[in-house]
Design a protein around this motif. Structure first.
Motif, PDB file in Angstrom:
ATOM      1  N   ASP A 150     -15.758  29.906  -5.041  1.00  0.00           N
ATOM      2  CA  ASP A 150     -15.395  29.529  -3.679  1.00  0.00           C
ATOM      3  C   ASP A 150     -15.840  30.600  -2.697  1.00  0.00           C
ATOM      4  O   ASP A 150     -15.852  31.803  -3.019  1.00  0.00           O
ATOM      5  CB  ASP A 150     -13.879  29.332  -3.563  1.00  0.00           C
ATOM      6  CG  ASP A 150     -13.452  27.977  -4.100  1.00  0.00           C
ATOM      7  OD1 ASP A 150     -14.338  27.189  -4.450  1.00  0.00           O
ATOM      8  OD2 ASP A 150     -12.237  27.720  -4.193  1.00  0.00           O
ATOM      9  N   ALA A 151     -16.176  30.164  -1.480  1.00  0.00           N
ATOM     10  CA  ALA A 151     -16.561  31.121  -0.441  1.00  0.00           C
ATOM     11  C   ALA A 151     -15.374  32.006  -0.089  1.00  0.00           C
ATOM     12  O   ALA A 151     -14.285  31.521   0.211  1.00  0.00           O
ATOM     13  CB  ALA A 151     -17.045  30.369   0.801  1.00  0.00           C
ATOM     14  N   GLY A 152     -15.575  33.299  -0.161  1.00  0.00           N
ATOM     15  CA  GLY A 152     -14.519  34.246   0.174  1.00  0.00           C
ATOM     16  C   GLY A 152     -13.484  34.446  -0.904  1.00  0.00           C
ATOM     17  O   GLY A 152     -12.521  35.184  -0.697  1.00  0.00           O
ATOM     18  N   SER A 153     -13.651  33.807  -2.074  1.00  0.00           N
ATOM     19  CA  SER A 153     -12.636  33.918  -3.124  1.00  0.00           C
ATOM     20  C   SER A 153     -12.523  35.338  -3.646  1.00  0.00           C
ATOM     21  O   SER A 153     -11.426  35.817  -3.940  1.00  0.00           O
ATOM     22  CB  SER A 153     -12.970  32.955  -4.265  1.00  0.00           C
ATOM     23  OG  SER A 153     -12.070  33.103  -5.333  1.00  0.00           O
ATOM     24  N   GLN A 154     -13.646  36.027  -3.757  1.00  0.00           N
ATOM     25  CA  GLN A 154     -13.611  37.389  -4.278  1.00  0.00           C
ATOM     26  C   GLN A 154     -12.853  38.321  -3.339  1.00  0.00           C
ATOM     27  O   GLN A 154     -12.123  39.207  -3.793  1.00  0.00           O
ATOM     28  CB  GLN A 154     -15.041  37.893  -4.485  1.00  0.00           C
ATOM     29  CG  GLN A 154     -15.126  39.222  -5.211  1.00  0.00           C
ATOM     30  CD  GLN A 154     -16.548  39.581  -5.573  1.00  0.00           C
ATOM     31  OE1 GLN A 154     -17.458  38.799  -5.330  1.00  0.00           O
ATOM     32  NE2 GLN A 154     -16.748  40.741  -6.160  1.00  0.00           N
ATOM     33  N   GLN A 155     -12.991  38.109  -2.028  1.00  0.00           N
ATOM     34  CA  GLN A 155     -12.256  38.948  -1.079  1.00  0.00           C
ATOM     35  C   GLN A 155     -10.759  38.678  -1.146  1.00  0.00           C
ATOM     36  O   GLN A 155      -9.938  39.580  -1.000  1.00  0.00           O
ATOM     37  CB  GLN A 155     -12.779  38.707   0.344  1.00  0.00           C
ATOM     38  CG  GLN A 155     -14.139  39.311   0.625  1.00  0.00           C
ATOM     39  CD  GLN A 155     -15.266  38.557  -0.050  1.00  0.00           C
ATOM     40  OE1 GLN A 155     -15.117  37.382  -0.377  1.00  0.00           O
ATOM     41  NE2 GLN A 155     -16.385  39.210  -0.267  1.00  0.00           N
ATOM     42  N   VAL A 156     -10.378  37.409  -1.364  1.00  0.00           N
ATOM     43  CA  VAL A 156      -8.958  37.093  -1.535  1.00  0.00           C
ATOM     44  C   VAL A 156      -8.417  37.783  -2.782  1.00  0.00           C
ATOM     45  O   VAL A 156      -7.293  38.289  -2.797  1.00  0.00           O
ATOM     46  CB  VAL A 156      -8.769  35.565  -1.612  1.00  0.00           C
ATOM     47  CG1 VAL A 156      -7.323  35.219  -1.961  1.00  0.00           C
ATOM     48  CG2 VAL A 156      -9.152  34.914  -0.293  1.00  0.00           C
ATOM     49  N   GLY A 157      -9.226  37.802  -3.843  1.00  0.00           N
ATOM     50  CA  GLY A 157      -8.808  38.513  -5.043  1.00  0.00           C
ATOM     51  C   GLY A 157      -8.613  39.993  -4.803  1.00  0.00           C
ATOM     52  O   GLY A 157      -7.693  40.605  -5.359  1.00  0.00           O
TER      53      GLY A 157
ATOM     54  N   TYR B 257      -2.925  36.530   5.132  1.00  0.00           N
ATOM     55  CA  TYR B 257      -4.292  37.013   4.970  1.00  0.00           C
ATOM     56  C   TYR B 257      -5.117  36.724   6.223  1.00  0.00           C
ATOM     57  O   TYR B 257      -4.873  35.774   6.955  1.00  0.00           O
ATOM     58  CB  TYR B 257      -4.951  36.384   3.741  1.00  0.00           C
ATOM     59  CG  TYR B 257      -5.445  34.969   3.920  1.00  0.00           C
ATOM     60  CD1 TYR B 257      -6.732  34.701   4.380  1.00  0.00           C
ATOM     61  CD2 TYR B 257      -4.632  33.876   3.618  1.00  0.00           C
ATOM     62  CE1 TYR B 257      -7.190  33.417   4.541  1.00  0.00           C
ATOM     63  CE2 TYR B 257      -5.085  32.579   3.774  1.00  0.00           C
ATOM     64  CZ  TYR B 257      -6.360  32.358   4.240  1.00  0.00           C
ATOM     65  OH  TYR B 257      -6.821  31.069   4.407  1.00  0.00           O
ATOM     66  N   LYS B 258      -6.097  37.579   6.436  1.00  0.00           N
ATOM     67  CA  LYS B 258      -7.016  37.418   7.566  1.00  0.00           C
ATOM     68  C   LYS B 258      -8.407  37.836   7.122  1.00  0.00           C
ATOM     69  O   LYS B 258      -8.559  38.867   6.464  1.00  0.00           O
ATOM     70  CB  LYS B 258      -6.588  38.289   8.755  1.00  0.00           C
ATOM     71  CG  LYS B 258      -7.587  38.242   9.918  1.00  0.00           C
ATOM     72  CD  LYS B 258      -7.478  39.453  10.815  1.00  0.00           C
ATOM     73  CE  LYS B 258      -8.594  39.473  11.848  1.00  0.00           C
ATOM     74  NZ  LYS B 258      -8.570  40.674  12.689  1.00  0.00           N
ATOM     75  N   THR B 259      -9.414  37.032   7.441  1.00  0.00           N
ATOM     76  CA  THR B 259     -10.802  37.332   7.111  1.00  0.00           C
ATOM     77  C   THR B 259     -11.482  37.916   8.331  1.00  0.00           C
ATOM     78  O   THR B 259     -11.488  37.310   9.402  1.00  0.00           O
ATOM     79  CB  THR B 259     -11.548  36.080   6.640  1.00  0.00           C
ATOM     80  OG1 THR B 259     -10.861  35.521   5.515  1.00  0.00           O
ATOM     81  CG2 THR B 259     -12.964  36.422   6.235  1.00  0.00           C
ATOM     82  N   SER B 260     -12.046  39.094   8.177  1.00  0.00           N
ATOM     83  CA  SER B 260     -12.667  39.780   9.306  1.00  0.00           C
ATOM     84  C   SER B 260     -14.069  39.240   9.555  1.00  0.00           C
ATOM     85  O   SER B 260     -14.573  38.371   8.833  1.00  0.00           O
ATOM     86  CB  SER B 260     -12.729  41.287   9.046  1.00  0.00           C
ATOM     87  OG  SER B 260     -13.646  41.558   8.002  1.00  0.00           O
ATOM     88  N   LYS B 261     -14.699  39.771  10.573  1.00  0.00           N
ATOM     89  CA  LYS B 261     -16.034  39.329  10.967  1.00  0.00           C
ATOM     90  C   LYS B 261     -17.050  39.566   9.868  1.00  0.00           C
ATOM     91  O   LYS B 261     -17.962  38.776   9.668  1.00  0.00           O
ATOM     92  CB  LYS B 261     -16.437  40.072  12.252  1.00  0.00           C
ATOM     93  CG  LYS B 261     -17.820  39.724  12.775  1.00  0.00           C
ATOM     94  CD  LYS B 261     -18.126  40.520  14.024  1.00  0.00           C
ATOM     95  CE  LYS B 261     -19.499  40.179  14.587  1.00  0.00           C
ATOM     96  NZ  LYS B 261     -19.793  40.955  15.817  1.00  0.00           N
TER      97      LYS B 261
ATOM     98  N   THR C 186     -11.281  40.646   3.510  1.00  0.00           N
ATOM     99  CA  THR C 186      -9.973  40.014   3.686  1.00  0.00           C
ATOM    100  C   THR C 186      -8.894  41.083   3.670  1.00  0.00           C
ATOM    101  O   THR C 186      -8.839  41.906   2.746  1.00  0.00           O
ATOM    102  CB  THR C 186      -9.714  38.990   2.568  1.00  0.00           C
ATOM    103  OG1 THR C 186     -10.743  37.996   2.602  1.00  0.00           O
ATOM    104  CG2 THR C 186      -8.367  38.316   2.749  1.00  0.00           C
ATOM    105  N   VAL C 187      -8.061  41.079   4.688  1.00  0.00           N
ATOM    106  CA  VAL C 187      -6.966  42.035   4.787  1.00  0.00           C
ATOM    107  C   VAL C 187      -5.656  41.261   4.894  1.00  0.00           C
ATOM    108  O   VAL C 187      -5.637  40.074   5.218  1.00  0.00           O
ATOM    109  CB  VAL C 187      -7.134  42.970   6.007  1.00  0.00           C
ATOM    110  CG1 VAL C 187      -8.374  43.830   5.848  1.00  0.00           C
ATOM    111  CG2 VAL C 187      -7.224  42.161   7.294  1.00  0.00           C
ATOM    112  N   GLY C 188      -4.571  41.946   4.593  1.00  0.00           N
ATOM    113  CA  GLY C 188      -3.253  41.332   4.671  1.00  0.00           C
ATOM    114  C   GLY C 188      -2.439  41.904   5.813  1.00  0.00           C
ATOM    115  O   GLY C 188      -2.194  43.113   5.872  1.00  0.00           O
TER     116      GLY C 188
END
Length: 1174
Positions: A436-443, A514-518, A522-524
């Motif tokens: 999934d797109a962005g899944s690794q950053q969520v992990g 969670y928030k996805t930056s530019k 991904t930060v919490g």
């Protein structure tokens, strides 16, 4: 030591001599004095203190070179060859640097440890007996931690007893690695051999001199000893180099570092000496990176500011204070106490209604059920999950909530169950695939939060990707997770006497959003219990929520406004929430309006996208009424282009009961939660306002009302007043957060008890975002409490209304101007997008090229759109962006449908799209690159520098006096040395030669859309076809050498054969894109214009294009009689030409290349025979 020669006893040097030596060394290291001058001045200073040595000429004594360590300890070392003065710059040669890097990597690879990130002091306790002589190939003068070969440390040999065994081994046999490194690092030097015991008087004297200098001088290039510790590590190197007196601290002598018997002691020194030593420990030159960055930036053209650009002229803004939070009706002290109250006193009151994909209500959760289920979950989490007879979870642990957008009921139970158990819920999206797109950053976020348990439902778990064992697959970048299904049958009922101990009124973390930056990380964002409660009370007061009201929620209930209104504030006020899933909105965009009408909802929470979808699907729906609504909250009101959806929605549905004052845009951010919201007049809100702003002014950060140019304006609506209990200010984007002026755009900052508290685990950026201290122009803080940066760009307008013109994440800075990604998207959508691309599938982002942001636009192309149609649309988009935003687009790419990465709830995952673009994995089907229109700060013309700069010092003599960016290809002159090469100077000659030597070699393959080969051209085939074209031009066309010929061919082998045919007969080919059959009115005049401007005497083309040029449709656009001679090359006779034209000089014109720019300007480029030759 007697057999090695005792060093002379040296008297301490006077303070003024040591000071002069230190200054002299500083001059040498900074390049203010040459090596020869340095040695002469040093010898002059030391002449009176070095006794005359028998057998050595006094004139040579001062300039004598210090031998390597084996020479200082041996009786008769072998004299080494002097290093030339110019070899000083050889230290910066690339081979030396490469050897140093390889040696360091090999060293740390053997030690199996990571490379250190900071300097290691040489003053470390270690046994010298276990050391081997270090490899000197990694020495560098710029690095204090890597000592140069052959330099002695500042402490005499007697200062450490463990040196003796090593020295004995060095005397018996010198280190081969050191010798070899010394030889390889310094060309021309000889390997250092083991010193012989048979010594000459001169060598013995040299040893004595070296011993004296070793006592009296500190080497700058080894880390200076810390005199407060007295711990010294000795390293001896073999190097036949010039001895230099390295900066001796003022007032410091050898006795300060040791006692008479050589034992180091801790002695107190003056602050001046310690300051000098600390200075010597630091490198004298800036880090390597600074040399290249500064030099590279100097190369670039600096864009001069426009003297006519608008500048802010207003007065300085002040803090805008929101209305105070009123106490109102007495409420429970916390959100959980409120839930307990409603769950016990109003158990049958509806709390949440879930809908399926058909719009049918599948389940209604009451407040009694919510309370009881949350209790069961809290009890299960705290008492039934154990590990080694100990509770698995402890208060404060983080737990992931993985629930689909179609199941708000179980999410609400899980959220409040975690709060009751004093756990911290971390809601995330359901991973549909392992990629999934962005899944690794969520992990990464889950791992940084220490999450090891995920709550989900039985149905959701069955839909997750599975491993071969049947367990949930391990997602890339995710920590190991245990999955707990929280359906009713999996929960344990708590005893009647069990009560949770949750206290949610403090500063502890309530949940993490969670928030996805530019850039895609991904930060919490942590929200405390106090902030959560304050946010609920502020929303209740601002929106006028009351008990038993119905709210229709179309947003994602796991985050942002959907969570704040639909899960938290609704419970505070015992409201009934009707949750409309995203899948239902895709199937029936009018479903939320139907539910508002059915449930008589008083409030609705939507996005402008939902309003737009409703407009497209509203035809034929006459039985809906929105008269019950008192607030239609537009959650993305901060998007400047939401005003168009709001106005269009009002125009259509005003006749169906929608009142204008009901539409209430709001602005929010994950960090500051709700920033502002428009209130209806009955709640004390002022009338709504609009602002028509100049985009040119906004690009400079200035607010200017535009009434003249209607195209380049931005109309924005207010997002209402500041939240109750909040203080808002507008600060500058870069540097110190100074207050903006009243006509200046800046970042909105909020100081309130209802904001986020931190980025979880990221203290550095937390301080910058959540603890900002805005100051006035004079530097004084404006408030006694810190502010939170919202990431929203805007200003404060009339009636203290907040206006938002963009977001920091969408900001693109090109030169000195700012552009917003949403604005560029809206401009692209305005260029008839429905025929060529999908409206909601456009992404705009920026990439850095030459220290500047460059705009990239990516869109999904419809399957039925042809390449010609798409190219025309892209050209119009570029023209629109250029005229409206006055900025060029670096790249415009169209990709096949459904290939861009998707966000969880629709839309495009921007950061993932950008990453694919940078990696080259976007696979576009149409690309239009326009770097010439946007990259305007190209490097300056390269010039030879009058003196050697710092960058040249680094790379050495190879680029001395040249720009680092300069690169030269090999000279081609040597190719003409042979007679054979002279025959094939030009392309036509080469083709003839290839047709004779390699006739069957395939040169070109033509593929169709399916990837199959439709035609080929070998060397001899292309040569013969070119001859036939040349013969036809000379016989039928009656052309002469130098005439221009327009080649109107589609891409293929025919075009190539016609091109070489023109070269064979001496004509000048002009390639022209053929007109499009379905768009002759637009494309044919362009072809005619290129033919006329190029002064073509003949048009070569195919039979199909010839018929098209002479058709009735073409005659309507261009008069057939105005065309020059038209020849088709499909059935030309097989004839040869007498001889191939050979240009008399390389300057003869070879071909013309015409192109039409995106702004409609025709430009031609001349290419000579010399430019096209091999």
């Amino acid at each position: 030591m007697a057999d090695r020669g005792c060093p002379l006893e040296a008297a301490p040097l006077p303070a003024e001599v040591r000071e002069s030596l230190a200054e002299l060394e500083l001059e040498l290291s900074e390049g203010d004095i040459t090596q020869k001058g340095y040695e002469k001045k040093r010898a002059k200073l030391l002449a009176r203190y070095i006794p005359l040595i028998q057998g050595i000429d006094p004139s040579l004594q001062a300039e004598n070179r210090i031998p390597g360590p084996s020479q200082t300890t041996a009786a008769a070392p072998k004299q080494q060859k002097s290093r030339p003065t110019a070899s000083r710059d050889e230290r910066f040669r690339s081979d030396v640097h490469t050897e140093a890097v390889q040696a360091a990597l090999a060293k740390y690879k053997e030690r199996k440890m990571p490379m250190p990130s900071k300097r290691r002091s040489v003053l470390v306790h270690s046994s010298v007996e276990t050391y081997t002589p270090p490899d000197t190939s990694s020495a560098s003068e710029d690095e204090g931690s890597l000592r140069r070969p052959g330099r002695l440390t500042s402490t005499p040999l007697q200062s450490h007893s463990s040196v003796e065994p090593w020295l004995d081994r060095v005397i018996q046999g010198s280190s081969t690695s050191s010798s070899a490194s010394s030889t390889s690092s310094h060309p021309g030097g000889r390997p250092t051999t083991a010193p012989s015991a048979a010594a000459t008087p001169g060598a013995a004297a040299t040893t004595a001199l070296a011993g004296l200098e070793a006592h009296t001088h500190i080497d700058l290039h080894s880390a200076p000893p810390d005199v407060t510790t007295g711990l010294v590590e000795h390293s001896y190197f073999e190097r036949p180099q010039v001895a230099s007196v390295r900066s001796v601290p003022r007032g410091c002598s050898g006795s300060m570092l040791e006692t008479a018997d050589g034992v180091p002691v801790n002695s107190r020194v003056s602050s001046k000496i310690q300051q000098l030593l600390n200075t010597l420990k630091r490198p004298k030159r800036p880090p390597l990176k600074e040399f290249f960055v500064d030099d590279f930036e100097e190369l670039l053209e600096v864009q001069q500011p426009d003297p006519n650009q608008p500048k802010p002229e207003g007065s300085e803004t002040s803090v805008l204070r929101g209305e105070p939070l009123t106490a109102g009706v007495p409420r429970p002290p916390s959100l959980l106490a409120t839930l307990q109250r409603w769950g016990t006193t109003q158990p049958k009151s509806p709390c949440l209604t879930a809908l399926d994909t058909t719009g049918k209500a599948v389940y209604t959760l009451t407040y009694g059920k919510l309370w009881s289920r949350s209790l069961k979950l809290a009890y299960t989490l705290l008492n039934k999950l154990t590990s080694k007879n100990e509770p698995l979870l402890k208060p404060g642990d983080r737990v992931a909530l993985v629930f689909p957008n179609s199941d708000p009921v179980m999410f609400m139970v899980a959220f409040y169950g975690c709060l009751l158990a004093e756990l911290v819920p971390v809601p995330i999206e359901v991973p549909l695939t392992r990629k999934d797109a962005g899944s690794q950053q969520v992990g990464f976020l889950l791992g940084s939060c220490g999450v090891f348990l995920a709550l989900t439902t039985d149905a959701c778990q069955k839909g997750l990707p599975k491993a071969q064992t049947g367990e949930v697959a391990a997602f890339k970048g995710w920590p190991p997770l245990s999955w707990l299904v929280i359906d009713g049958k999996h929960l344990a009922k708590p005893p009647k006497d069990w009560h949770p101990l949750a206290q949610d009124t403090g500063t502890g973390t309530a949940y993490i959003e969670y928030k996805t930056s530019k850039e895609g990380s991904t930060v919490g964002v942590t929200v405390s219990h106090a902030s959560l409660l304050a946010q609920c009370r502020a929303l209740t007061q601002a929106c006028g929520y009351s008990e038993a009201e119905t709210l229709t929620n179309v947003l994602d209930f796991k985050r942002d406004a959907g969570l704040w209104h639909g899960v938290l504030t609704s419970v505070m006020n015992r409201m009934h929430v009707v949750s409309v899933p995203y899948a239902l909105m895709k199937a029936n965009p009018l479903s939320w309006i139907q539910k508002v009408c059915f449930y008589k909802a008083r409030a609705a929470l939507v996005k402008s996208r939902d309003m737009h979808w409703s407009l497209l699907a509203q035809r034929g729906q006459r039985d809906v009424s929105l008269s019950s609504l008192r607030m239609l909250i537009v959650a993305d009101g901060a998007n400047p282009w939401s005003i168009s959806s709001c106005d269009a929605f009002l125009n259509v549905f005003q006749s169906r009961g929608l009142r204008p004052e009901v539409i209430c845009p709001c602005a929010s951010s994950p960090e500051a939660l709700t920033v502002a919201i428009r209130r209806p007049p009955d709640l004390g809100g002022p009338p709504p306002r609009k602002a028509v702003l100049s985009m040119n002014g906004l690009s400079y950060g200035v607010i200017r009302v535009d009434t003249e140019e209607k195209l380049s304006v931005l109309t924005v609506q207010d997002v209402g007043q500041v939240m109750p209990g909040a203080n808002v200010c507008v600060v500058k984007l870069e540097g110190t957060p100074y207050l903006c002026k009243t006509d200046e755009v800046g970042e909105i900052c909020v100081s309130s008890s209802a904001t986020g508290t931190a980025y979880y685990g990221l203290l550095g950026i937390t301080k910058n975002v959540f603890e900002a201290v805005p100051v006035t122009t004079g530097g004084a803080p404006i408030f006694d409490r810190p502010f939170t940066r919202t990431g929203l760009l805007g200003f404060i307008g009339p009636d203290n209304l907040v206006f938002i013109v963009g977001k920091l994440d969408g900001l693109m800075v090109t030169g000195v101007r700012r552009h917003n990604a949403d604005d560029v998207v809206a401009t692209a959508l305005a260029v008839e997008p429905m025929k060529f691309v999908y409206r909601g599938r456009i992404a705009v982002f920026s990439v850095t090229v030459l220290h500047d942001d460059r705009i990239v636009l990516v869109a999904e192309q419809r399957p039925d759109a042809s390449e010609e149609d798409s190219f025309q649309w892209m050209s119009r988009v570029l023209q629109a962006i250029d005229s409206i935003h006055q900025v060029g687009v670096y790249c415009l790419a169209l990709v096949p449908a459904n290939t861009l990465p998707k966000a969880p709830l629709g839309g495009i995952h921007i950061s993932e799209t950008k990453q694919r673009f940078l990696e080259g994995t976007l696979h576009p089907c149409n690309v239009l690159m326009c770097p010439h229109t946007c990259v305007t700060n190209l490097p300056k013309p390269r010039q030879k520098q009058p003196e050697v700069g710092p960058a040249s010092m680094i790379v050495g003599n190879l680029v001395a006096g040249k720009r680092i960016a300069q690169a030269s290809g090999r000279e081609l002159a040597h190719l003409e040395d042979s007679d054979q090469a002279r025959k094939f100077l030009f392309l036509a000659d080469v083709l003839q030669w290839r047709a004779h030597t390699t006739p069957d070699h395939p040169l070109f393959l033509l593929l169709n859309a399916k990837g199959t080969v439709t035609s080929t051209a070998t060397c001899v085939q292309l040569h013969k076809r070119a001859e036939r074209v040349a013969a036809a031009l000379m016989e039928k066309g009656r052309l002469s050498v130098g005439d221009h010929v327009a080649l109107v061919y589609p891409p293929g082998v025919d075009l190539i054969a016609a091109f070489y045919g023109c070269l064979y007969c001496g004509c000048v080919p002009v390639t022209v894109r053929p007109p499009h059959p379905q768009n002759l009115g637009t494309t044919l005049p362009t072809v005619k214009m290129i033919v006329e401007v190029s002064k073509s005497a003949c048009v070569l083309t195919t039979q199909a294009v010839t018929r098209l040029l002479r058709s009735k449709e073409a005659a309507a656009a261009v008069d057939i009689r105005t065309w020059p001679t038209i020849l088709d090359t499909d059935d030309i006779p097989k004839k040869k030409i007498a001889s191939v034209f050979r240009p008399p000089s390389p300057d003869v014109l070879a071909y013309l290349d015409f192109s039409v720019s995106t702004t409609g300007i025709l430009a031609g480029v001349k290419a000579g025979r010399g430019g096209s030759r091999l």
